[in-house]
Design a protein around this motif. Structure first.
Motif, PDB file in Angstrom:
ATOM      1  N   SER A 175       1.330 -19.985   7.688  1.00 31.09           N
ATOM      2  CA  SER A 175       1.366 -21.437   7.534  1.00 31.09           C
ATOM      3  C   SER A 175       1.393 -21.740   6.040  1.00 31.09           C
ATOM      4  O   SER A 175       1.443 -20.826   5.205  1.00 31.09           O
ATOM      5  CB  SER A 175       0.133 -22.077   8.184  1.00 31.09           C
ATOM      6  OG  SER A 175      -1.027 -21.804   7.419  1.00 31.09           O
ATOM      7  N   ASP A 176       1.348 -23.013   5.685  1.00 32.92           N
ATOM      8  CA  ASP A 176       1.334 -23.384   4.270  1.00 32.92           C
ATOM      9  C   ASP A 176       0.045 -22.943   3.588  1.00 32.92           C
ATOM     10  O   ASP A 176      -0.003 -22.806   2.361  1.00 32.92           O
ATOM     11  CB  ASP A 176       1.492 -24.903   4.119  1.00 32.92           C
ATOM     12  CG  ASP A 176       2.859 -25.391   4.549  1.00 32.92           C
ATOM     13  OD1 ASP A 176       3.791 -24.562   4.585  1.00 32.92           O
ATOM     14  OD2 ASP A 176       2.991 -26.584   4.869  1.00 32.92           O
ATOM     15  N   LYS A 177      -1.018 -22.724   4.383  1.00 30.62           N
ATOM     16  CA  LYS A 177      -2.326 -22.417   3.820  1.00 30.62           C
ATOM     17  C   LYS A 177      -2.717 -20.942   3.889  1.00 30.62           C
ATOM     18  O   LYS A 177      -3.494 -20.467   3.067  1.00 30.62           O
ATOM     19  CB  LYS A 177      -3.400 -23.251   4.531  1.00 30.62           C
ATOM     20  CG  LYS A 177      -3.233 -24.754   4.383  1.00 30.62           C
ATOM     21  CD  LYS A 177      -3.419 -25.192   2.942  1.00 30.62           C
ATOM     22  CE  LYS A 177      -3.357 -26.717   2.831  1.00 30.62           C
ATOM     23  NZ  LYS A 177      -3.546 -27.159   1.424  1.00 30.62           N
ATOM     24  N   PHE A 178      -2.224 -20.223   4.890  1.00 31.58           N
ATOM     25  CA  PHE A 178      -2.627 -18.827   5.030  1.00 31.58           C
ATOM     26  C   PHE A 178      -1.589 -18.079   5.855  1.00 31.58           C
ATOM     27  O   PHE A 178      -0.708 -18.672   6.492  1.00 31.58           O
ATOM     28  CB  PHE A 178      -4.003 -18.722   5.703  1.00 31.58           C
ATOM     29  CG  PHE A 178      -3.994 -19.058   7.171  1.00 31.58           C
ATOM     30  CD1 PHE A 178      -3.901 -18.049   8.133  1.00 31.58           C
ATOM     31  CD2 PHE A 178      -4.064 -20.367   7.605  1.00 31.58           C
ATOM     32  CE1 PHE A 178      -3.872 -18.341   9.481  1.00 31.58           C
ATOM     33  CE2 PHE A 178      -4.045 -20.674   8.947  1.00 31.58           C
ATOM     34  CZ  PHE A 178      -3.953 -19.662   9.896  1.00 31.58           C
ATOM     35  N   SER A 179      -1.717 -16.745   5.875  1.00 29.85           N
ATOM     36  CA  SER A 179      -0.867 -15.923   6.718  1.00 29.85           C
ATOM     37  C   SER A 179      -1.664 -14.711   7.169  1.00 29.85           C
ATOM     38  O   SER A 179      -2.654 -14.323   6.538  1.00 29.85           O
ATOM     39  CB  SER A 179       0.402 -15.484   5.978  1.00 29.85           C
ATOM     40  OG  SER A 179       0.077 -14.668   4.872  1.00 29.85           O
ATOM     41  N   VAL A 180      -1.226 -14.111   8.266  1.00 35.88           N
ATOM     42  CA  VAL A 180      -1.915 -12.953   8.814  1.00 35.88           C
ATOM     43  C   VAL A 180      -0.889 -11.977   9.363  1.00 35.88           C
ATOM     44  O   VAL A 180       0.130 -12.372   9.933  1.00 35.88           O
ATOM     45  CB  VAL A 180      -2.926 -13.385   9.906  1.00 35.88           C
ATOM     46  CG1 VAL A 180      -2.224 -13.992  11.109  1.00 35.88           C
ATOM     47  CG2 VAL A 180      -3.813 -12.226  10.320  1.00 35.88           C
ATOM     48  N   ASN A 181      -1.151 -10.693   9.155  1.00 29.32           N
ATOM     49  CA  ASN A 181      -0.300  -9.628   9.662  1.00 29.32           C
ATOM     50  C   ASN A 181      -1.234  -8.590  10.281  1.00 29.32           C
ATOM     51  O   ASN A 181      -1.950  -7.880   9.562  1.00 29.32           O
ATOM     52  CB  ASN A 181       0.528  -9.022   8.530  1.00 29.32           C
ATOM     53  CG  ASN A 181       1.457  -7.923   9.019  1.00 29.32           C
ATOM     54  OD1 ASN A 181       1.551  -7.639  10.210  1.00 29.32           O
ATOM     55  ND2 ASN A 181       2.150  -7.283   8.085  1.00 29.32           N
ATOM     56  N   LEU A 182      -1.258  -8.516  11.616  1.00 28.86           N
ATOM     57  CA  LEU A 182      -2.234  -7.696  12.311  1.00 28.86           C
ATOM     58  C   LEU A 182      -1.572  -6.674  13.225  1.00 28.86           C
ATOM     59  O   LEU A 182      -0.579  -6.976  13.899  1.00 28.86           O
ATOM     60  CB  LEU A 182      -3.158  -8.572  13.169  1.00 28.86           C
ATOM     61  CG  LEU A 182      -4.051  -9.585  12.449  1.00 28.86           C
ATOM     62  CD1 LEU A 182      -4.799 -10.419  13.473  1.00 28.86           C
ATOM     63  CD2 LEU A 182      -4.992  -8.895  11.482  1.00 28.86           C
ATOM     64  N   GLY A 221      -5.508  -5.288   9.723  1.00 30.73           N
ATOM     65  CA  GLY A 221      -4.347  -5.784   8.984  1.00 30.73           C
ATOM     66  C   GLY A 221      -4.725  -6.521   7.727  1.00 30.73           C
ATOM     67  O   GLY A 221      -5.721  -6.189   7.068  1.00 30.73           O
ATOM     68  N   GLU A 222      -3.937  -7.557   7.394  1.00 28.96           N
ATOM     69  CA  GLU A 222      -4.122  -8.311   6.172  1.00 28.96           C
ATOM     70  C   GLU A 222      -4.150  -9.807   6.452  1.00 28.96           C
ATOM     71  O   GLU A 222      -3.423 -10.303   7.315  1.00 28.96           O
ATOM     72  CB  GLU A 222      -2.990  -8.002   5.184  1.00 28.96           C
ATOM     73  CG  GLU A 222      -2.970  -6.567   4.687  1.00 28.96           C
ATOM     74  CD  GLU A 222      -1.861  -6.331   3.689  1.00 28.96           C
ATOM     75  OE1 GLU A 222      -0.890  -7.138   3.682  1.00 28.96           O
ATOM     76  OE2 GLU A 222      -1.951  -5.376   2.905  1.00 28.96           O
ATOM     77  N   LEU A 223      -5.007 -10.506   5.698  1.00 31.69           N
ATOM     78  CA  LEU A 223      -5.127 -11.956   5.776  1.00 31.69           C
ATOM     79  C   LEU A 223      -4.963 -12.515   4.373  1.00 31.69           C
ATOM     80  O   LEU A 223      -5.684 -12.118   3.453  1.00 31.69           O
ATOM     81  CB  LEU A 223      -6.493 -12.342   6.350  1.00 31.69           C
ATOM     82  CG  LEU A 223      -6.871 -13.831   6.317  1.00 31.69           C
ATOM     83  CD1 LEU A 223      -5.947 -14.650   7.224  1.00 31.69           C
ATOM     84  CD2 LEU A 223      -8.326 -14.024   6.728  1.00 31.69           C
ATOM     85  N   THR A 224      -3.991 -13.415   4.202  1.00 31.63           N
ATOM     86  CA  THR A 224      -3.765 -14.051   2.902  1.00 31.63           C
ATOM     87  C   THR A 224      -4.340 -15.455   2.928  1.00 31.63           C
ATOM     88  O   THR A 224      -3.982 -16.264   3.795  1.00 31.63           O
ATOM     89  CB  THR A 224      -2.271 -14.095   2.550  1.00 31.63           C
ATOM     90  OG1 THR A 224      -1.759 -12.752   2.521  1.00 31.63           O
ATOM     91  CG2 THR A 224      -2.053 -14.734   1.188  1.00 31.63           C
ATOM     92  N   LEU A 225      -5.243 -15.754   1.993  1.00 28.37           N
ATOM     93  CA  LEU A 225      -5.977 -17.014   1.963  1.00 28.37           C
ATOM     94  C   LEU A 225      -5.207 -18.100   1.206  1.00 28.37           C
ATOM     95  O   LEU A 225      -4.194 -17.809   0.547  1.00 28.37           O
ATOM     96  CB  LEU A 225      -7.338 -16.783   1.312  1.00 28.37           C
ATOM     97  CG  LEU A 225      -8.249 -15.772   2.014  1.00 28.37           C
ATOM     98  CD1 LEU A 225      -9.551 -15.604   1.243  1.00 28.37           C
ATOM     99  CD2 LEU A 225      -8.523 -16.189   3.452  1.00 28.37           C
ATOM    100  N   PRO A 226      -5.686 -19.356   1.268  1.00 28.98           N
ATOM    101  CA  PRO A 226      -4.987 -20.449   0.580  1.00 28.98           C
ATOM    102  C   PRO A 226      -4.824 -20.239  -0.925  1.00 28.98           C
ATOM    103  O   PRO A 226      -3.869 -20.747  -1.521  1.00 28.98           O
ATOM    104  CB  PRO A 226      -5.886 -21.660   0.867  1.00 28.98           C
ATOM    105  CG  PRO A 226      -6.547 -21.337   2.163  1.00 28.98           C
ATOM    106  CD  PRO A 226      -6.766 -19.860   2.130  1.00 28.98           C
TER     107      PRO A 226
END
Length: 371
Positions: A175-182, A221-226
């Motif tokens: 999304s515009d605020k975060f992303s996730v790849n699991l 996986g990975e979580l990208t924060l705002p």
């Protein structure tokens, strides 16, 4: 204007005023009021004259056969609830639902395809709540689902595997605020809810679906924060699948859903369906990591709202509950971790993580709609 003309004009004026008053009164009386039930039915009404496959108790859910998509039914959805932790122990909760709804029973391609796809995403954490929603029509490549190999997608959101089974698989959302790849891997079997997957939603109304759950799924996986920072995360997930042809029903108002991990090896799924002119109907299933399932009769479940939270819009939502299942020695008080988790999706609802105390110490996720 002579006396006779004045008299005629006065009579006509009285007739016009009287007629207008009657018309306005009738219009007010005939105008349908927008209630919780009518709003939900406007969005996802009953099939009516449309011809879809009925949900019947004599059709058992069979896996892996029913990992496939079911276009002969009016609706179906996949859901993933994920609890993640980063390397410092900070928790993040995700809920993603991928939903297909047929606006009619035609078989068509391109822009005439009647399949509508809706996907929504919620993340709850110490940083707040972040949401996103996508809506697309099938037939043009923007959204859809495949069975071999398994894949569902809408825009850049996708969940795919290398086989006809959904797990192990890869879930990518942004999304515009975060992303996730699991990466997701099953650690316990699937459980069929109700009678071999036939999940009744009322004992007096013709409402049912086919449902299975998988509460024991490992995620990494990975979580990208705002702020752009990418974290390595691990955790667990709960996969759900449902399909049928009577999504809401004429008197449907809303529902209350609870997914609770009672321990690392035992999980509890509870759903309460609320109706305008009928008593609520509650279902529950106790599932262990070996695939054993206890489907609990509705009369053995006591679910009561303990307190309500009112939002600025005036909406009042019960965020504290008492759940009792005497036959299983379960007596829990369930509380929302954060209160301000109201989301304005196609169907507005409350979504968020919960804790439960009492006979067990549990964590999980709650979804409430129709308030």
């Amino acid at each position: 204007m002579n006396r006779m003309q004045k008299l005629i004009f006065s009579c006509l004026l009285v007739v016009v005023i009287a007629s207008t008053s009657i018309w306005l009164t009738e219009s007010r009386e005939s105008k349908p009021s927008v209630t919780k039930a009518s709003y939900i039915n406007t969005v996802f009404g009953s099939p009516g004259r449309k011809v879809f496959e009925p949900v019947l108790p004599d059709r058992d859910v069979e896996l892996p056969r029913d990992f496939r998509f079911h276009p002969e039914f009016q609706h179906e959805w996949w859901q993933m609830v994920v609890q993640l932790k980063d390397e410092s122990g900070q928790a993040y909760w995700l809920r993603w639902r991928f939903f297909r709804y047929a606006s009619d029973d035609r078989i068509a391609t391109g822009w005439q395809d009647p399949q509508i796809y809706i996907a929504n995403l919620v993340m709850n954490s110490h940083l707040g709540m972040f949401t996103d929603q996508r809506i697309a029509r099938g037939g043009i490549g923007q959204a859809g689902g495949l069975s071999r190999p398994f894949r569902v997608w809408i825009d850049e959101w996708s969940w795919r595997s290398l086989s006809s089974q959904p797990l192990p698989g890869n879930l990518r959302l942004s999304s515009d605020k975060f992303s996730v790849n699991l990466k997701l891997k099953q650690t316990g079997p699937y459980a069929l809810i109700g009678e071999n997957g036939y999940h009744a939603k009322h004992d007096l109304l013709p409402r049912a679906s086919y449902t299975f759950e998988s509460p024991f799924v490992a995620s990494i996986g990975e979580l990208t924060l705002p702020d752009g920072k990418t974290l390595k995360v691990t955790g667990r997930a709960w996969l759900s699948k449902e399909w049928g042809s009577e999504l809401v029903g004429a008197n449907y108002v809303g529902e209350d859903n609870f997914l609770l991990w009672l321990s690392d090896t035992e999980a509890l799924q509870v759903s309460q369906y609320r109706y305008k002119d009928n008593m609520p109907y509650t279902t529950a299933s106790l599932i262990d990591i070996n695939g054993n399932i206890i489907n609990i009769p509705s009369e053995d479940i006591i679910l009561k709202a303990l307190s309500y939270t009112e939002f600025a819009s005036g909406t009042r939502v019960p965020l504290s509950w008492n759940l009792q299942i005497p036959s299983q020695n379960i007596d829990l008080v369930i509380n929302a971790r954060k209160r301000d988790n109201w989301v304005n999706f196609v169907v507005p609802q409350w979504q968020g993580s919960v804790t439960a105390k009492g006979s067990d110490s549990a964590i999980g996720f709650m979804q409430l709609s129709g308030y």
